[in-house]
Enzyme design. Structure first.
Site, PDB file in Angstrom:
ATOM      1  N   SER A  88       0.811  -1.205   0.000  1.00  7.60           N
ATOM      2  CA  SER A  88       0.000   0.000   0.000  1.00  7.60           C
ATOM      3  C   SER A  88       0.856   1.271   0.000  1.00  7.60           C
ATOM      4  O   SER A  88       1.545   1.547  -0.967  1.00  7.60           O
ATOM      5  CB  SER A  88      -0.979  -0.056   1.178  1.00  7.60           C
ATOM      6  OG  SER A  88      -1.998   0.907   1.046  1.00  7.60           O
ATOM      7  N   ASP A  99      10.202   5.220 -10.015  1.00 11.08           N
ATOM      8  CA  ASP A  99       9.826   5.830 -11.289  1.00 11.08           C
ATOM      9  C   ASP A  99      10.752   6.982 -11.670  1.00 11.08           C
ATOM     10  O   ASP A  99      11.042   7.182 -12.849  1.00 11.08           O
ATOM     11  CB  ASP A  99       8.381   6.328 -11.257  1.00 11.08           C
ATOM     12  CG  ASP A  99       7.370   5.259 -11.606  1.00 11.08           C
ATOM     13  OD1 ASP A  99       7.739   4.075 -11.722  1.00 11.08           O
ATOM     14  OD2 ASP A  99       6.177   5.609 -11.766  1.00 11.08           O
ATOM     15  N   LYS A 113      -0.654  -4.075  -3.121  1.00 10.32           N
ATOM     16  CA  LYS A 113      -1.927  -3.461  -2.712  1.00 10.32           C
ATOM     17  C   LYS A 113      -1.959  -2.036  -3.253  1.00 10.32           C
ATOM     18  O   LYS A 113      -1.478  -1.106  -2.631  1.00 10.32           O
ATOM     19  CB  LYS A 113      -2.103  -3.445  -1.198  1.00 10.32           C
ATOM     20  CG  LYS A 113      -3.474  -2.896  -0.782  1.00 10.32           C
ATOM     21  CD  LYS A 113      -3.680  -2.953   0.719  1.00 10.32           C
ATOM     22  CE  LYS A 113      -5.064  -2.479   1.109  1.00 10.32           C
ATOM     23  NZ  LYS A 113      -5.150  -1.034   1.251  1.00 10.32           N
TER      24      LYS A 113
END
Length: 186
Positions: A88, A99, A113
């Site tokens: 999460s 990224d 999640k």
């Protein structure tokens, strides 16, 4: 987990290591099941320049974007230790840094999640939890049900090694992070 006090503690720790001219940073989010999104965004604000760090999208396609607030950033190599219990908000944290090429993930695949859940309390004091939207990394990846594969897969063995320089004992995944940094600084 990412609780209310976490961002303050994180910022204080970063200030402290920067004052000591740290050359690299290891963030251990193994077994971190997540927590508060605003805390993660605040922590990322300390690490990244002004950038999109995560966005959510509901089933109607309505998006909500979360950005860092300033240009302050940390400019040292970063390793994030992850495992199957990193979930999460932990994946939001590691996904944004991954990224933007600011961190390498070492360990094992994360939980996967990538959804936002809300609770609705009923009159009898029970509650219903339901999914309201999905998380996406800045590059548009939703890892729900998939997780993140680490850049360097290192299974946890429990084996501890004493570091020559400090005498501190570290596990094999921390040792892998330290070995990675040695290669970076060669």
């Amino acid at each position: 987990g990412f609780d209310k006090v976490t961002s303050t503690q994180f910022r204080q720790a970063l200030d402290d290591i920067e004052a000591k001219n740290a050359k690299a940073l290891i963030v251990d989010i193994r077994d971190n099941g997540g927590g508060m999104l605003d805390v993660v965004v605040d922590m990322l604000d300390r690490l990244l320049p002004k950038e999109l760090v995560v966005y959510t999208k509901d089933k109607q396609g309505m998006a909500q974007e979360y950005y860092t607030k300033d240009k302050q950033e940390v400019n040292v190599p970063i390793v994030i230790l992850v495992n199957g219990n990193s979930a999460s908000a932990s994946e939001v944290f590691s996904g944004a840094l991954k990224d933007y090429g600011k961190a390498k993930l070492i360990g094992t695949k994360t939980f996967g999640k990538g959804i936002v859940q809300s609770s609705f309390e009923l009159q009898d004091k029970t509650a219903i939890k339901f999914t309201t939207s999905k998380y996406y990394t800045p590059k548009g990846n939703n890892i729900h049900g998939k997780g993140f594969e680490p850049d360097m897969k290192v299974e946890y063995t429990g084996k501890m090694t004493k570091l020559k320089e400090t005498g501190i004992k570290v596990d094999n995944q921390v040792e892998a992070a330290l070995d990675y940094f040695e290669n970076v600084f060669r």
